[in-house]
Design an enzyme around this catalytic site. Structure first.
Site, PDB file in Angstrom:
ATOM      1  N   ASP A   1      33.707  34.699  41.152  1.00 19.00           N
ATOM      2  CA  ASP A   1      34.721  33.855  41.778  1.00 19.00           C
ATOM      3  C   ASP A   1      33.981  32.703  42.440  1.00 19.00           C
ATOM      4  O   ASP A   1      32.756  32.750  42.605  1.00 19.00           O
ATOM      5  CB  ASP A   1      35.512  34.662  42.813  1.00 19.00           C
ATOM      6  CG  ASP A   1      36.684  33.892  43.432  1.00 19.00           C
ATOM      7  OD1 ASP A   1      37.066  32.842  42.891  1.00 19.00           O
ATOM      8  OD2 ASP A   1      37.196  34.346  44.472  1.00 19.00           O
TER       9      ASP A   1
ATOM     10  N   GLY B   1      38.970  24.284  42.783  1.00 21.81           N
ATOM     11  CA  GLY B   1      40.265  23.722  42.402  1.00 21.81           C
ATOM     12  C   GLY B   1      40.265  22.227  42.130  1.00 21.81           C
ATOM     13  O   GLY B   1      40.815  21.779  41.108  1.00 21.81           O
TER      14      GLY B   1
ATOM     15  N   CYS C   1      39.335  35.198  39.640  1.00 18.57           N
ATOM     16  CA  CYS C   1      39.735  33.879  40.123  1.00 18.57           C
ATOM     17  C   CYS C   1      40.781  33.329  39.173  1.00 18.57           C
ATOM     18  O   CYS C   1      40.518  33.217  37.964  1.00 18.57           O
ATOM     19  CB  CYS C   1      38.523  32.955  40.183  1.00 18.57           C
ATOM     20  SG  CYS C   1      38.892  31.248  40.620  1.00 18.57           S
ATOM     21  N   ASN C   2      41.956  32.989  39.697  1.00 16.80           N
ATOM     22  CA  ASN C   2      43.010  32.450  38.848  1.00 16.80           C
ATOM     23  C   ASN C   2      42.610  31.103  38.255  1.00 16.80           C
ATOM     24  O   ASN C   2      42.840  30.841  37.060  1.00 16.80           O
ATOM     25  CB  ASN C   2      44.303  32.308  39.655  1.00 16.80           C
ATOM     26  CG  ASN C   2      44.828  33.632  40.155  1.00 16.80           C
ATOM     27  OD1 ASN C   2      44.545  34.022  41.272  1.00 16.80           O
ATOM     28  ND2 ASN C   2      45.580  34.345  39.332  1.00 16.80           N
ATOM     29  N   THR C   3      42.013  30.238  39.064  1.00 14.84           N
ATOM     30  CA  THR C   3      41.652  28.904  38.590  1.00 14.84           C
ATOM     31  C   THR C   3      40.608  28.978  37.489  1.00 14.84           C
ATOM     32  O   THR C   3      40.709  28.288  36.466  1.00 14.84           O
ATOM     33  CB  THR C   3      41.126  28.052  39.763  1.00 14.84           C
ATOM     34  OG1 THR C   3      42.128  27.970  40.765  1.00 14.84           O
ATOM     35  CG2 THR C   3      40.766  26.649  39.302  1.00 14.84           C
TER      36      THR C   3
ATOM     37  N   CYS D   1      46.686  33.657  44.180  1.00 21.51           N
ATOM     38  CA  CYS D   1      45.270  33.340  44.371  1.00 21.51           C
ATOM     39  C   CYS D   1      44.620  34.622  44.859  1.00 21.51           C
ATOM     40  O   CYS D   1      45.160  35.294  45.746  1.00 21.51           O
ATOM     41  CB  CYS D   1      45.105  32.216  45.389  1.00 21.51           C
ATOM     42  SG  CYS D   1      43.385  31.919  45.907  1.00 21.51           S
ATOM     43  N   THR D   2      43.468  34.966  44.300  1.00 20.82           N
ATOM     44  CA  THR D   2      42.851  36.249  44.659  1.00 20.82           C
ATOM     45  C   THR D   2      42.484  36.314  46.142  1.00 20.82           C
ATOM     46  O   THR D   2      42.472  37.390  46.730  1.00 20.82           O
ATOM     47  CB  THR D   2      41.607  36.515  43.801  1.00 20.82           C
ATOM     48  OG1 THR D   2      40.709  35.392  43.876  1.00 20.82           O
ATOM     49  CG2 THR D   2      41.996  36.720  42.337  1.00 20.82           C
ATOM     50  N   HIS D   3      42.200  35.174  46.763  1.00 22.73           N
ATOM     51  CA  HIS D   3      41.924  35.180  48.208  1.00 22.73           C
ATOM     52  C   HIS D   3      43.107  35.742  49.000  1.00 22.73           C
ATOM     53  O   HIS D   3      42.918  36.420  50.019  1.00 22.73           O
ATOM     54  CB  HIS D   3      41.639  33.754  48.706  1.00 22.73           C
ATOM     55  CG  HIS D   3      40.237  33.290  48.499  1.00 22.73           C
ATOM     56  ND1 HIS D   3      39.751  32.941  47.254  1.00 22.73           N
ATOM     57  CD2 HIS D   3      39.210  33.089  49.366  1.00 22.73           C
ATOM     58  CE1 HIS D   3      38.485  32.550  47.380  1.00 22.73           C
ATOM     59  NE2 HIS D   3      38.134  32.637  48.649  1.00 22.73           N
TER      60      HIS D   3
END
Length: 268
Positions: A7, A40, A70-72, A177-179
């Protein structure tokens, strides 16, 4: 068994903790890019180059699977990562849990970074799985940065701002978002309405952890010793887990020392 996760920052903690809970014996490699954050705003080409470098640092440790937590990075770099590493190293991406959220009925809100909110990728998932449900996209400026720094005041402000954009009748929230999974209870507290059923939060950590195990032919089991190791790589450097990570239960779980391995120094 060794599982690597990557990530830009500490968003990978949720999936790493999920792997640890499913397989306490798994050795974990956490590779992130604090020097290059945030990802991002970067161009897709630049982001892909950063993601490949982070993945290479993890792959050097010989993992059996690589989770892109990580989605991005999944949106922009997953094809390049799979082209580089598969089939020798299975690569598991992270997709916002819009499908299971929609399956549970609406209305649904999707909390995501400003870069992801309204993106063709997210809109495509909504079109594919919404089935006519009311789905509200909620941008969360500053939230992932605040979580990365474990800044409680800024986390509270960012969550409160996103909550104001979330309709009162929403019964499920996708943590896009993974965060955000690290502050799930902050989100729940901000959105839960008195007298209404409990809000359902949809993250991805458990699903990607289980998928990684499936890809390598392993399965969750409690019948294994709790002795998995932890390796942390920050922008290519092997270092301790960042202090901010220990502000979250997931980080503390990972940091907990494993019992001495059989035959190791100090075992009696």
């Amino acid at each position: 068994m060794k599982i690597a996760l990557m990530d830009a920052g500490i968003g990978l903690l949720a999936a790493a903790a999920a792997v640890r809970r499913l397989r306490p014996d798994a050795d974990l490699v956490l590779s992130s890019d604090p020097d290059g954050m945030p990802w991002g705003p970067r161009t897709p080409q630049d982001l892909t180059a950063r993601a490949l470098a982070v993945a290479e640092a993890a792959a050097a440790h010989g993992p059996d699977a690589l989770i892109v937590a990580c989605n991005t990075a999944t949106v922009h770099a997953l094809p390049a990562l799979r082209a580089r590493f598969e089939p020798d190293l299975p690569v598991i991406g992270t997709v916002p849990a819009i499908k299971p959220a929609a399956a549970g009925g609406g209305p649904v809100a999707v909390w995501a970074t400003p870069a992801t909110t309204g993106s063709p990728y997210q809109r495509g998932l909504i079109r594919e799985f919404a089935n006519g449900l009311s789905i509200t996209e909620v941008p969360c400026p500053g939230l992932s940065d605040a979580i990365q720094c474990a800044d409680e005041a800024d986390i509270g402000l960012a969550v409160a701002a996103a909550a104001k954009l979330t309709p009162d009748d929403v019964r499920a929230v996708v943590l896009g978002c993974t965060h955000y999974e690290l502050v799930a209870e902050h989100v729940r507290a901000a959105l839960q309405r008195p007298g209404l059923p409990p809000l359902v939060l949809h993250g991805t950590a458990e699903a990607v952890a289980a998928q990684a195990l499936r890809r390598i032919g392993e399965w969750p089991t409690a019948q294994v010793p709790d002795e998995g190791t932890l390796t942390v790589i920050l922008s290519g450097r092997e270092e301790p887990l960042p202090a901010a990570a220990l502000a979250y239960a997931e980080g503390r779980l990972l940091q907990a020392p494993a019992p001495a391995r059989r035959g190791s120094v100090g075992e009696h």
